[in-house]
Scaffold this motif. Structure first.
Motif, mmCIF file in Angstrom:
data_model
loop_
_atom_site.group_PDB
_atom_site.id
_atom_site.type_symbol
_atom_site.label_atom_id
_atom_site.label_comp_id
_atom_site.label_asym_id
_atom_site.label_seq_id
_atom_site.Cartn_x
_atom_site.Cartn_y
_atom_site.Cartn_z
ATOM 1 N N PHE A 64 1.013 -1.232 -0.043
ATOM 2 C CA PHE A 64 -0.107 -0.119 -0.056
ATOM 3 C C PHE A 64 1.289 1.287 0.532
ATOM 4 C CE2 PHE A 64 -1.697 -3.271 3.058
ATOM 5 C CZ PHE A 64 -2.890 -3.648 2.025
ATOM 6 N N PRO A 65 0.847 2.519 -0.674
ATOM 7 C CA PRO A 65 1.292 3.872 -1.039
ATOM 8 C C PRO A 65 1.090 4.486 0.039
ATOM 9 C CG PRO A 65 -0.581 3.695 -2.448
ATOM 10 C CD PRO A 65 -0.320 1.868 -1.784
ATOM 11 N N SER A 66 -0.356 4.033 0.844
ATOM 12 C CA SER A 66 0.199 5.315 2.566
ATOM 13 C C SER A 66 -1.323 4.664 2.514
ATOM 14 C CB SER A 66 -0.968 6.481 2.000
ATOM 15 O OG SER A 66 -2.492 6.286 1.344
ATOM 16 N N LYS A 67 -1.331 4.960 3.829
ATOM 17 C CA LYS A 67 -1.884 4.405 5.461
ATOM 18 C C LYS A 67 -3.093 4.483 4.986
ATOM 19 C CE LYS A 67 -2.500 7.214 9.683
ATOM 20 N NZ LYS A 67 -1.976 7.372 11.089
ATOM 21 N N LEU A 68 -4.480 5.638 3.826
ATOM 22 C CA LEU A 68 -4.959 6.175 3.990
ATOM 23 C C LEU A 68 -5.735 4.481 2.769
ATOM 24 C CD1 LEU A 68 -5.650 9.886 3.228
ATOM 25 C CD2 LEU A 68 -7.320 7.951 3.784
ATOM 26 N N ALA A 69 -4.729 4.380 1.712
ATOM 27 C CA ALA A 69 -4.778 3.594 0.841
ATOM 28 C C ALA A 69 -4.679 2.010 0.824
ATOM 29 C CB ALA A 69 -3.743 3.110 0.010
ATOM 30 N N PHE A 70 -4.423 2.016 2.626
ATOM 31 C CA PHE A 70 -4.306 0.823 3.454
ATOM 32 C C PHE A 70 -6.114 0.297 4.111
ATOM 33 C CE2 PHE A 70 -1.476 -1.383 6.523
ATOM 34 C CZ PHE A 70 -2.307 -2.560 6.282
ATOM 35 N N ALA A 71 -6.289 1.604 4.366
ATOM 36 C CA ALA A 71 -7.537 1.765 5.683
ATOM 37 C C ALA A 71 -8.585 0.969 4.472
ATOM 38 C CB ALA A 71 -7.711 2.046 5.829
ATOM 39 N N ASP A 72 -8.229 2.029 3.005
ATOM 40 C CA ASP A 72 -8.990 1.531 2.417
ATOM 41 C C ASP A 72 -9.040 -0.063 1.719
ATOM 42 O OD1 ASP A 72 -11.015 2.628 0.033
ATOM 43 O OD2 ASP A 72 -9.441 1.991 -1.685
ATOM 44 N N ALA A 73 -8.184 -0.361 1.177
ATOM 45 C CA ALA A 73 -8.082 -1.745 1.558
ATOM 46 C C ALA A 73 -8.878 -2.789 2.107
ATOM 47 C CB ALA A 73 -6.262 -2.634 0.871
ATOM 48 N N VAL A 74 -8.283 -2.558 3.269
ATOM 49 C CA VAL A 74 -9.204 -3.160 4.795
ATOM 50 C C VAL A 74 -10.415 -3.442 4.705
ATOM 51 C CG1 VAL A 74 -9.261 -3.002 6.914
ATOM 52 C CG2 VAL A 74 -6.823 -2.915 5.729
ATOM 53 N N LEU A 75 -11.143 -2.185 4.472
ATOM 54 C CA LEU A 75 -12.324 -1.698 4.342
ATOM 55 C C LEU A 75 -13.056 -3.155 3.185
ATOM 56 C CD1 LEU A 75 -13.013 1.597 6.050
ATOM 57 C CD2 LEU A 75 -13.353 -0.373 7.194
ATOM 58 N N ASP A 76 -12.506 -2.286 2.697
ATOM 59 C CA ASP A 76 -13.038 -3.187 1.180
ATOM 60 C C ASP A 76 -13.178 -5.003 1.723
ATOM 61 O OD1 ASP A 76 -14.339 -1.734 -0.957
ATOM 62 O OD2 ASP A 76 -12.565 -3.177 -2.202
ATOM 63 N N ALA A 77 -11.898 -5.715 2.164
ATOM 64 C CA ALA A 77 -11.920 -6.775 2.057
ATOM 65 C C ALA A 77 -12.805 -7.268 3.718
ATOM 66 C CB ALA A 77 -10.259 -6.759 2.460
ATOM 67 N N LEU A 78 -12.540 -6.334 4.772
ATOM 68 C CA LEU A 78 -13.359 -6.663 5.756
ATOM 69 C C LEU A 78 -14.016 -6.301 6.609
ATOM 70 C CD1 LEU A 78 -10.033 -8.189 7.761
ATOM 71 C CD2 LEU A 78 -10.992 -9.651 5.948
ATOM 72 N N GLY A 79 -14.504 -5.166 5.067
ATOM 73 C CA GLY A 79 -15.567 -4.342 6.141
ATOM 74 C C GLY A 79 -17.211 -5.100 6.851
ATOM 75 N N PRO A 80 -17.584 -4.503 7.088
ATOM 76 C CA PRO A 80 -18.461 -5.065 7.730
ATOM 77 C C PRO A 80 -19.436 -6.131 6.738
ATOM 78 C CG PRO A 80 -18.939 -2.867 8.075
ATOM 79 C CD PRO A 80 -17.693 -3.341 7.464
ATOM 80 N N SER A 81 -20.087 -7.069 6.453
ATOM 81 C CA SER A 81 -20.961 -7.364 5.652
ATOM 82 C C SER A 81 -21.783 -7.674 5.969
ATOM 83 C CB SER A 81 -20.071 -9.212 4.678
ATOM 84 O OG SER A 81 -18.906 -9.661 5.538
ATOM 85 N N VAL A 82 -23.011 -6.443 6.181
ATOM 86 C CA VAL A 82 -23.885 -6.892 6.628
ATOM 87 C C VAL A 82 -24.744 -7.657 5.594
ATOM 88 C CG1 VAL A 82 -25.633 -5.602 8.181
ATOM 89 C CG2 VAL A 82 -23.539 -4.730 7.578
ATOM 90 N N ALA A 83 -25.869 -8.975 6.802
ATOM 91 C CA ALA A 83 -26.326 -10.028 5.596
ATOM 92 C C ALA A 83 -28.214 -8.483 5.317
ATOM 93 C CB ALA A 83 -26.874 -11.020 6.769
ATOM 94 N N LEU A 84 -28.153 -9.215 4.210
ATOM 95 C CA LEU A 84 -29.777 -8.917 4.042
ATOM 96 C C LEU A 84 -30.213 -8.922 5.090
ATOM 97 C CD1 LEU A 84 -29.641 -9.314 0.087
ATOM 98 C CD2 LEU A 84 -30.701 -7.344 1.815
ATOM 99 N N PRO A 85 -31.381 -7.839 5.333
ATOM 100 C CA PRO A 85 -32.251 -8.723 7.021
ATOM 101 C C PRO A 85 -33.462 -9.260 5.997
ATOM 102 C CG PRO A 85 -32.959 -6.183 5.838
ATOM 103 C CD PRO A 85 -31.088 -6.147 4.979
ATOM 104 N N GLU A 86 -34.181 -10.358 6.672
ATOM 105 C CA GLU A 86 -35.081 -11.433 6.522
ATOM 106 C C GLU A 86 -36.168 -10.793 6.198
ATOM 107 O OE1 GLU A 86 -35.561 -14.210 8.986
ATOM 108 O OE2 GLU A 86 -35.731 -13.114 10.789
ATOM 109 N N ASP A 87 -37.158 -10.790 5.067
ATOM 110 C CA ASP A 87 -38.384 -11.174 4.939
ATOM 111 C C ASP A 87 -39.020 -11.413 5.867
ATOM 112 O OD1 ASP A 87 -40.859 -10.108 3.987
ATOM 113 O OD2 ASP A 87 -40.551 -10.719 1.720
ATOM 114 N N THR A 88 -39.966 -10.593 6.702
ATOM 115 C CA THR A 88 -40.918 -12.066 7.728
ATOM 116 C C THR A 88 -42.079 -11.268 7.639
ATOM 117 O OG1 THR A 88 -41.232 -9.950 9.124
ATOM 118 C CG2 THR A 88 -39.350 -10.713 9.525
ATOM 119 N N GLY A 89 -42.209 -10.613 6.654
ATOM 120 C CA GLY A 89 -43.674 -10.515 5.722
ATOM 121 C C GLY A 89 -44.536 -9.214 6.392
ATOM 122 N N ALA A 90 -44.249 -9.124 6.974
ATOM 123 C CA ALA A 90 -44.804 -7.165 7.829
ATOM 124 C C ALA A 90 -43.521 -5.996 8.155
ATOM 125 C CB ALA A 90 -45.064 -7.962 8.925
#
Lengths: 203, 203
Positions: A64-90
């Motif tokens: 990584f060329p810089s701390k920022l680029a590093f952070a960018d890559a990190v968030l891209d790789a391990l970023g909170p991969s939140v699951a789609l909320p389920e469809d409960t019908g209401a």
DNA sequence: TATCGTCGGAACGTTAGCGTTCCAACCATA
DNA sequence: TATGGTTGGAACGCTAACGTTCCGACGATA
């Protein structure tokens, strides 16, 4: 890509020990996040990250060329991969499902510490602002799916103000967990879900 | 107080140039906040604060034993002295008034930058958590007055869940301005106020 | 099997902030 | 008017991280 230029016949694809270790890259990501959580981005030292990952500093600067680029890559790789909320019908139970998943994410100590730091940094640096916007956009897509379903179902009007609805959904829980620092019980989430549903119907 | 001990007859009250300059103290507070906003608390350098205030480092170390104590004093002195939201006679317009004042506070670049940084730091350090709790308590009192009025007026039930109501009031606007980074128009605030009022009645 | 080129890690000099110590300047009090 | 004692500011030695450079180790390809 420059390495594969046609006029550079002498080059050959890197192989063997000359290819970056994916394992170490992963360790660096993890170490970066942990250091970020412990010290904050501004005080984050790449030297410490390297030490924590059991690597040399050059391992970082080559990737990584810089701390920022590093952070960018990190968030891209391990970023909170939140699951789609389920469809409960209401609507209300969909909102509850959304809150439960958000709570799960915000429970992670790393997330709870890094998120506000990311926002603070975004207020200072243009580059971090771009990163934050990217993270936010991914998050918003999840909420949008929930709203679309509710509109299709007839639980919310077609004229729904989506922008404000998307703010409303996560805001209260974020406030309680990140700003106040308390994690609500599932029963409390039910209360919030009920209240938020009423708010959504008014938009 | 030690200076005024009875058994220390030789001492006399500091006077003249021997009394701390209130002007400089003020300048130090201001410089601290500006540096905090620019660099973040973790990366804040007292050397820079002194330089910005046009003072020597000793001026700081004589007044405050540590960076945290300094921060504590600063927030106590120049902390966001939010005005009490006015009594407009109705819930929704009271909420709008509350939001307008909160927007005014969050518009200040210093506040917008320091607040999330404060929350991030609170997640890391016990001492900063205490400071944050104190700031939060002052904030909550403002909202409480609004809710009490609404209950007395009959706009909200006596059984109102005050804790969640107090979260609900500022959360959406905070989310929009600090997390997303956009300042809503007054018209948008009206939309939010209407929606929040519906949410409050459900608590 | 020999080669190629990146690998990880150690060492470099530089910059910056730390917390402390020292000193002349200062001014209301006695 | 002389004085006492803190003032602000400069200098101290120390530590940490910066970003770069160098080098032996390594292993898939040719």
């Amino acid at each position: 890509m420059e390495r594969n230029r046609l006029d550079e016949k002498k080059t050959r694809a890197p192989s063997g020990a000359a290819v970056p270790s994916a394992v170490l890259t992963e360790q660096l990501y993890r170490a970066f996040l942990e250091e970020w959580a412990e010290r904050g981005f501004a005080a984050l030292s790449l030297e410490r990250v390297a030490a924590r990952a059991g690597a040399g500093k050059a391992a970082i600067y080559r990737r990584f060329p810089s701390k920022l680029a590093f952070a960018d890559a990190v968030l891209d790789a391990l970023g909170p991969s939140v699951a789609l909320p389920e469809d409960t019908g209401a609507l209300e139970s969909d909102v509850l499902s959304f809150l439960l998943r958000l709570r799960a994410v915000l429970r992670h100590p790393l997330v709870r510490r890094i998120l506000p730091d990311l926002h603070a940094e975004a207020a200072r640096s243009k580059e971090m602002r771009a990163i934050n916007t990217r993270v936010a956009a991914a998050r918003r897509d999840l909420g949008r799916a929930l709203l679309d379903r509710a509109v299709a179902r007839g639980d919310l009007p077609h004229s729904l103000d989506r922008e404000h609805a998307l703010d409303l959904l996560p805001a209260t829980l974020y406030w309680r967990m990140v700003v106040i620092g308390r994690t609500p019980s599932t029963k409390e989430l039910r209360t919030i879900a009920s209240s938020l549903s009423a708010a959504l119907r008014r938009l």
